[in-house]
Scaffold this active site. Structure first.
Site, short mmCIF file in Angstrom:
data_model
loop_
_atom_site.label_atom_id
_atom_site.label_comp_id
_atom_site.label_asym_id
_atom_site.label_seq_id
_atom_site.Cartn_x
_atom_site.Cartn_y
_atom_site.Cartn_z
N LYS A 77 0.83 -1.29 -0.01
CA LYS A 77 -0.18 0.19 -0.10
C LYS A 77 0.84 1.25 0.22
CE LYS A 77 -4.74 0.86 0.51
NZ LYS A 77 -5.86 0.38 0.08
N GLY A 178 -19.50 7.73 5.42
CA GLY A 178 -18.58 7.86 4.19
C GLY A 178 -19.34 7.47 2.97
N GLY A 180 -18.27 8.34 -0.51
CA GLY A 180 -17.34 8.33 -1.56
C GLY A 180 -17.71 7.47 -2.58
N VAL A 182 -16.94 4.33 -2.74
CA VAL A 182 -17.67 2.89 -2.44
C VAL A 182 -19.28 3.43 -1.87
CG1 VAL A 182 -17.64 0.96 -1.10
CG2 VAL A 182 -15.35 1.68 -2.18
#
Ligand code: NAD
Length: 345
Positions: A77, A178, A180, A182
């Protein structure tokens, strides 16, 4: 770094600074035992470089656990430290691309929080070790977020079936933190099945959009964790469940896309003791890595990728069943299964 609890014998951690473009980045490669370390790049404003390092290590270690998705890939990552309001200039993205290239294929990058398909197109001008790109010749390509959302949606259904004995989400309430790439796509799938939504984001305009499009009710970013909902779906950042938040959670199912939802391993045990069914994050959110991994490896179609994502519910149900039979946290069961696959490789 060696004392960081998330270090966990990382194979390689690279720190890079490029004065000309302002790039400050960390690439963490946890394991290449199963294949190149694959995982997205996060562009985020961190309070300190120590926080950025911890995030990179935790995220990279989590990607190794994608071994459970059956891909011939390891875990890696990247995080890019951006200042508040700093735009991602082409020069910064190009410098990041050169950094990825310098790892000579040990790390393959793609989108994560704060990154878009067009960002990856700029990265791809500097390195072939990038995925999540639009390619006209194949249909397995591009933004992984909708595929992650599909896997999370199917995973929520599996958790609801297991915990509540219901085959439909109609009439249930899902809290989504959240909205965003997804979270937004997930809300669409949930609303289409008749679930009621409680939603939040730190960007008010996104909340308004989702409330309007999907008849959702707005909540506050941190209050959503404690709403009276059937399913809680964290789709923002990690470390949301700890000894302070868990006692106030009212949902009996936690199933969302955010990486590293548990602040520590002990929090998996806390959720288990509280009777909350937790869908391990790296199992339920594997749709994204399945998509970018298959795109990178080649030869996959959208249909074959969706079929692979369709196996996420079975995998989760197996973990839920083992957890119930052994009276152990789902997070421990999944970690054990992933570790076995990594060491066997
Ligand atoms: P994104 O950047 O598109 O969206 C994240 C959203 O969370 C943003 O709208 C942001 O404003 C919001 N947010 C940030 N902090 C918040 C807070 N405290 N409360 C409420 N909202 C907050 O990212 P994404 O691609 O949708 O990813 C969401 C999560 O899922 C991340 O943890 C990511 O690592 C994980 N994930 C994403 C993918 C993928 O395919 N994109 C795959 C696997 C896992």
């Amino acid at each position: 770094m060696f004392d960081n609890p998330a270090f966990d014998a990382h194979e390689r951690v690279v720190f890079a600074e490029d004065h000309e473009s302002g790039l400050r980045a960390i690439v963490a490669v946890h394991s290449t035992r199963r294949g190149p370390g694959a995982g997205g790049c996060r562009f985020w404003h961190y309070r300190s470089s120590a926080d950025a390092l911890t995030d990179a290590l935790r995220l990279s270690r989590g990607m190794s656990k994608n071994a459970l998705a059956g891909l011939p890939l390891g875990g890696g990552k990247a995080v890019v430290m951006v200042e508040r309001g700093q735009s991602k200039s082409p020069r910064l993205l190009e410098a990041f691309g050169r950094l990825v290239d310098s790892l000579e294929g040990r790390y393959i990058t793609a989108e994560d929080v704060g990154a878009t398909v067009s960002d990856m197109e700029v990265v791809a001008t500097q390195t072939p070790y990038v995925s999540g790109l639009p390619r006209t010749a194949v249909d397995a390509d591009g933004n992984p977020a909708p595929k992650t959302a599909l896997g999370v949606y199917l995973g929520i259904k599996a958790a609801v079936q297991f915990q509540l004995g219901r085959s439909s989400l109609r009439g249930l309430t899902v809290g989504v933190q959240g909205l965003g790439g997804v979270g937004y796509a997930l809300c669409g799938l949930l609303a289409a099945e008749g679930a009621s939504l409680r939603v939040t984001d730190i960007r008010p305009e996104t909340v308004q959009r989702v409330c309007k499009e999907f008849s959702a009710l707005a909540s506050l970013p941190n209050e959503i964790l404690f709403e009276r909902v059937d399913v809680l779906s964290p789709c923002a950042l990690g470390a949301v469940f700890d000894s302070n938040t868990i006692p106030r959670v009212q949902a009996t199912i936690i199933a969302g896309a955010a990486n590293n939802q548990l602040a520590t391993a002990a929090d998996g045990a806390r959720l288990h003791a509280a009777g909350v069914l937790y869908a391990p994050d790296y199992v339920i959110n594997a749709g994204g890595i399945i998509s970018v991994g298959r795109e990178y490896l080649g030869g996959a179609s959208l249909a074959s990728i969706e079929a692979e994502i369709g196996k996420i519910p079975e995998r989760l149900t197996e973990i839920f069943e083992r957890s119930r039979a052994q009276n152990r946290p789902t997070s421990d069961i999944a970690d054990e299964m992933a570790k076995r696959l990594i060491t066997q490789a």
